[in-house]
Design an enzyme around this catalytic site. Structure first.
Site, mmCIF file in Angstrom:
data_model
loop_
_atom_site.group_PDB
_atom_site.id
_atom_site.type_symbol
_atom_site.label_atom_id
_atom_site.label_comp_id
_atom_site.label_asym_id
_atom_site.label_seq_id
_atom_site.Cartn_x
_atom_site.Cartn_y
_atom_site.Cartn_z
ATOM 1 N N LYS A 190 2.206 10.489 8.354
ATOM 2 C CA LYS A 190 3.519 10.187 7.759
ATOM 3 C C LYS A 190 3.286 9.953 6.263
ATOM 4 C CE LYS A 190 6.284 7.422 6.465
ATOM 5 N NZ LYS A 190 6.838 7.477 5.082
ATOM 6 N N GLY A 243 -1.149 1.240 1.888
ATOM 7 C CA GLY A 243 0.118 0.940 1.239
ATOM 8 C C GLY A 243 0.135 -0.504 0.780
ATOM 9 N N SER A 244 1.325 -1.056 0.675
ATOM 10 C CA SER A 244 1.469 -2.402 0.132
ATOM 11 C C SER A 244 1.086 -3.456 1.168
ATOM 12 C CB SER A 244 2.925 -2.617 -0.292
ATOM 13 O OG SER A 244 3.758 -2.516 0.848
ATOM 14 N N THR A 245 0.756 -4.631 0.658
ATOM 15 C CA THR A 245 0.439 -5.748 1.550
ATOM 16 C C THR A 245 1.678 -6.140 2.362
ATOM 17 O OG1 THR A 245 -1.337 -6.465 0.103
ATOM 18 C CG2 THR A 245 -0.381 -8.149 1.535
ATOM 19 N N ARG A 246 2.848 -6.019 1.739
ATOM 20 C CA ARG A 246 4.093 -6.346 2.459
ATOM 21 C C ARG A 246 4.234 -5.491 3.721
ATOM 22 N NH1 ARG A 246 9.105 -4.248 2.832
ATOM 23 N NH2 ARG A 246 8.592 -2.511 1.471
ATOM 24 N N GLY A 248 1.791 -3.754 5.118
ATOM 25 C CA GLY A 248 0.603 -3.980 5.955
ATOM 26 C C GLY A 248 0.824 -5.090 6.978
ATOM 27 N N GLU A 266 -5.309 -0.744 4.421
ATOM 28 C CA GLU A 266 -5.894 -0.605 3.062
ATOM 29 C C GLU A 266 -4.755 -0.933 2.111
ATOM 30 O OE1 GLU A 266 -9.042 0.228 3.045
ATOM 31 O OE2 GLU A 266 -9.275 1.111 5.029
ATOM 32 N N CYS A 301 -4.476 1.269 -6.667
ATOM 33 C CA CYS A 301 -4.668 -0.010 -5.971
ATOM 34 C C CYS A 301 -5.797 -0.809 -6.607
ATOM 35 C CB CYS A 301 -4.983 0.255 -4.507
ATOM 36 S SG CYS A 301 -6.302 1.451 -4.293
ATOM 37 N N GLU A 400 0.932 -7.613 -7.936
ATOM 38 C CA GLU A 400 0.540 -6.234 -8.237
ATOM 39 C C GLU A 400 1.713 -5.531 -8.925
ATOM 40 O OE1 GLU A 400 0.070 -3.469 -4.930
ATOM 41 O OE2 GLU A 400 -1.775 -2.737 -5.861
HETATM 42 P P1 NAD Z 1 4.414 1.068 0.740
HETATM 43 O O1 NAD Z 1 3.768 0.003 1.537
HETATM 44 O O2 NAD Z 1 5.791 0.857 0.260
HETATM 45 O O3 NAD Z 1 4.458 2.436 1.574
HETATM 46 C C1 NAD Z 1 3.289 3.000 2.130
HETATM 47 C C2 NAD Z 1 3.697 3.882 3.297
HETATM 48 O O4 NAD Z 1 4.272 3.047 4.300
HETATM 49 C C3 NAD Z 1 4.738 4.938 2.957
HETATM 50 O O5 NAD Z 1 4.474 6.108 3.693
HETATM 51 C C4 NAD Z 1 6.038 4.285 3.431
HETATM 52 O O6 NAD Z 1 7.038 5.208 3.765
HETATM 53 C C5 NAD Z 1 5.551 3.535 4.651
HETATM 54 N N1 NAD Z 1 6.412 2.404 5.027
HETATM 55 C C6 NAD Z 1 7.195 1.651 4.216
HETATM 56 N N2 NAD Z 1 7.856 0.730 4.941
HETATM 57 C C7 NAD Z 1 7.484 0.899 6.225
HETATM 58 C C8 NAD Z 1 7.822 0.259 7.444
HETATM 59 N N3 NAD Z 1 8.708 -0.749 7.481
HETATM 60 N N4 NAD Z 1 7.230 0.683 8.578
HETATM 61 C C9 NAD Z 1 6.346 1.693 8.560
HETATM 62 N N5 NAD Z 1 5.997 2.361 7.444
HETATM 63 C C10 NAD Z 1 6.553 1.963 6.278
HETATM 64 O O7 NAD Z 1 3.414 1.384 -0.460
HETATM 65 P P2 NAD Z 1 3.595 2.434 -1.621
HETATM 66 O O8 NAD Z 1 4.573 1.879 -2.601
HETATM 67 O O9 NAD Z 1 3.818 3.786 -1.060
HETATM 68 O O10 NAD Z 1 2.117 2.450 -2.256
HETATM 69 C C11 NAD Z 1 1.670 1.518 -3.159
HETATM 70 C C12 NAD Z 1 0.796 0.487 -2.483
HETATM 71 O O11 NAD Z 1 -0.314 1.113 -1.846
HETATM 72 C C13 NAD Z 1 0.193 -0.470 -3.487
HETATM 73 O O12 NAD Z 1 0.284 -1.788 -3.004
HETATM 74 C C14 NAD Z 1 -1.260 -0.025 -3.561
HETATM 75 O O13 NAD Z 1 -2.152 -1.035 -3.969
HETATM 76 C C15 NAD Z 1 -1.509 0.412 -2.166
HETATM 77 N N6 NAD Z 1 -2.686 1.288 -2.081
HETATM 78 C C16 NAD Z 1 -3.830 0.802 -1.517
HETATM 79 C C17 NAD Z 1 -4.972 1.608 -1.452
HETATM 80 C C18 NAD Z 1 -6.247 1.114 -0.826
HETATM 81 O O14 NAD Z 1 -7.083 1.928 -0.496
HETATM 82 N N7 NAD Z 1 -6.419 -0.187 -0.627
HETATM 83 C C19 NAD Z 1 -4.930 2.912 -1.963
HETATM 84 C C20 NAD Z 1 -3.736 3.368 -2.526
HETATM 85 C C21 NAD Z 1 -2.613 2.551 -2.580
#
Ligand code: NAD
Length: 499
Positions: A190, A243-246, A248, A266, A301, A400
């Site tokens: 996804k 993705g984001s900690t929120r 996660g 991650e 990130c 962040e």
């Molecule tokens: P995000 O958490 O908003 O979204 C990430 C993914 O999750 C997207 O595909 C999104 O559609 C999906 N998503 C959003 N809400 C969801 C839900 N309720 N249920 C299931 N899936 C959902 O993050 P973003 O804005 O796309 O990316 C930025 C974040 O990613 C930053 O916090 C960055 O630090 C982090 N990041 C971490 C790493 C790492 O390896 N640690 C690498 C790249 C990015």
């Protein structure tokens, strides 16, 4: 062809897009027929409509992935056979490198030079590296009493849900795909709704390389629809989430509310970069700071967004970093010489400008930058920004930002530097700059981060694990350790009767 001789604008004008989902080896509309607009942050124009995947589409993709797994069309191929197919997949990525780079840049705004040289190249290397690894890993025989034989083997888990962000769309997808596919799993990917195009193309290239239908499916859509349905699915064995900690946190909840699937998170970061006064090449150090925080528009990130500098050199060093920042003015992402491109969308632009306002209102001073740029293009650009007068408890130092914004924070002692660096809910990456060998080791050990660099920041390779301490996550992408996430360990006991 030399990349600077390519007319990327002409290619962009001629580009065609296919936003349909990819399920069971075929492109398809969403079950509902719904779509969403895919916009380019370069100029705000709509590139295409993309299938708006929802629960029914996720069900279809998971069913296809499960059927492929159960009949063994991929999972029971020999490791050497899987290797051949994945190497062919990596070759297809390289053969399509200009097309993929253009899609990535149009979709999420990063400079074309980075898409081509880092993102496409990195994705191909990742897939090839796991392909090469998979027929060289042996299982174990346990040192048991002689009446038995215990085999410890790794087996593919089944169906892996991969949910990835928009900042490195292809690279984050390949960090999941490489180990998951090499180990014999099926995958439902996804991509972010902000950058779905390259993931869909990758699935076509994998099929063309010989990956059987159903093994790699892509369901584009919103997080709260397609993402949630995938993470809650009762027939998904593990979720690899970046993705984001929120979000996660939600992944862990979804697992608890469904089948207790494995969740590998991650997540975000607020990485510390610590400079001691004995470091003798402050210009190289300043270049490293600027090159790391402003790379990818600050949407990394592991961006070192907190710069801790000894008070005796703090003013001078902030000026050096600001001079380097001048080299990262946002430019046209389709110009191969642009060092920085557009933020991913208007929401991200507003978020970053909101943090810049917050920094000012809490008393920090923008030494350089701090404004929107290139607004006349219709795209979303922000100047490289360096804040001084920052305290570690200000919002710009705690949260962040995910944009080109650096906070410079002076320290007096080594202990204070370590305490402030560790005073964060994140722990993804850190860096310490000193020629004092004891100090380098002491500080590297004391920092609570998944990766610590000494006297450099951006060295990276697929061979090393990447992931965080604390609320930066619990998983590790890359390296052979990533196989642990997508395999189950099985113990098989055999009885050996005495003669
Ligand atoms: P995000 O958490 O908003 O979204 C990430 C993914 O999750 C997207 O595909 C999104 O559609 C999906 N998503 C959003 N809400 C969801 C839900 N309720 N249920 C299931 N899936 C959902 O993050 P973003 O804005 O796309 O990316 C930025 C974040 O990613 C930053 O916090 C960055 O630090 C982090 N990041 C971490 C790493 C790492 O390896 N640690 C690498 C790249 C990015």
């Amino acid at each position: 062809m030399n990349r600077s001789s390519i007319d990327w604008h002409a290619r962009a004008a001629a580009a065609t897009f296919d936003g349909r989902a990819f399920i069971n080896g075929e492109r398809c509309a969403s079950a509902s027929g719904d779509t969403f607009a895919c916009q380019s942050p370069i100029d705000g124009r709509t590139l295409t409509q993309v299938a708006r995947g929802q629960a029914a589409d996720v069900d279809a993709a998971v069913a296809a992935a499960r059927a492929a797994f159960e009949d063994g069309r991929w999972a029971r191929k020999s490791p050497a056979a899987r290797k051949r197919t994945l190497l062919a997949f990596a070759e297809k990525i390289l053969a399509a490198k200009e097309e993929l780079a253009l899609l990535e840049t149009l979709d999420m705004g990063k400079p074309i030079g980075a898409s081509l040289g880092a993102d496409v190249a990195g994705a191909a290397r990742c897939i090839a590296w796991y392909a090469e690894a998979v027929d060289k890993i042996y299982d174990e025989v346990a040192p048991t009493p002689h009446t038995g034989l215990a085999l410890i083997t790794r087996e593919p888990m089944g169906v892996i849900g991969a949910i990835v962000p928009w900042n490195y769309p292809m690279l984050m997808a390949s960090w999941k795909l490489g180990p998951a596919l090499a180990a014999g799993n099926s995958v439902v990917l996804k991509p972010s709704e902000k950058s779905p195009l390259t993931a869909l193309r990758l699935a076509e290239l994998a099929l063309a390389a010989g990956l059987p239908p159903g093994v790699f499916n892509v369901v584009p859509g919103y997080g709260h629809e397609a993402g949630e349905a995938l993470a809650l699915h009762m027939d998904v064995d593990a979720v690899g989430f970046t993705g984001s900690t929120r979000v996660g946190r939600k992944m862990l909840e979804y697992a608890g509310r469904s089948n207790l699937k494995r969740v590998y998170n991650e997540l975000g970061g607020k990485s510390a970069f610590i400079v001691f006064p004995d470091f003798d090449d402050l210009d190289r150090c300043a270049k490293a700071v600027a090159g790391s925080i402003f790379y990818n528009q600050g949407e990394s990130c592991n961006a070192p967004s907190r710069l801790f500098v000894h008070e005796s050199i703090a003013d001078d060093f902030a000026k050096r970093v600001s001079a380097e920042a001048a080299h990262y003015q946002p430019g046209d992402p389709l110009d191969a010489t642009s060092p920085m491109g557009a933020l991913v969308d208007e929401t991200q632009l507003r978020t970053v400008l909101g943090y810049i306002d917050a920094g000012r209102s809490e008393g920090a001073q923008a030494l350089v930058g701090g404004r929107q740029a290139r607004a006349e293009t219709g795209g979303y650009y922000v100047e490289p920004t360096v804040f001084t007068g920052v305290r570690n408890d200000m919002r710009i130092a705690r949260e962040e930002i995910f944009g080109p914004v650096l906070s410079v924070i002076p320290f007096k002692t080594e202990a204070e530097a370590v305490a402030m660096a560790n005073d964060s809910s994140y722990g993804l990456q850190a860096s310490v700059w000193t020629h004092h060998v004891d100090r380098a080791h002491r500080v590297a050990r004391a920092l609570r981060a998944g990766t610590v660099h000494v006297n450099q920041y951006d060295e990276d390779d697929i061979t090393v694990p990447f992931g965080g301490y604390k609320q930066s996550g619990n998983g590790r992408d890359k390296s052979l350790h990533a196989f642990d996430k997508y395999t189950e360990l099985k113990t098989t006991w055999l009885r050996i009767n005495p003669a």
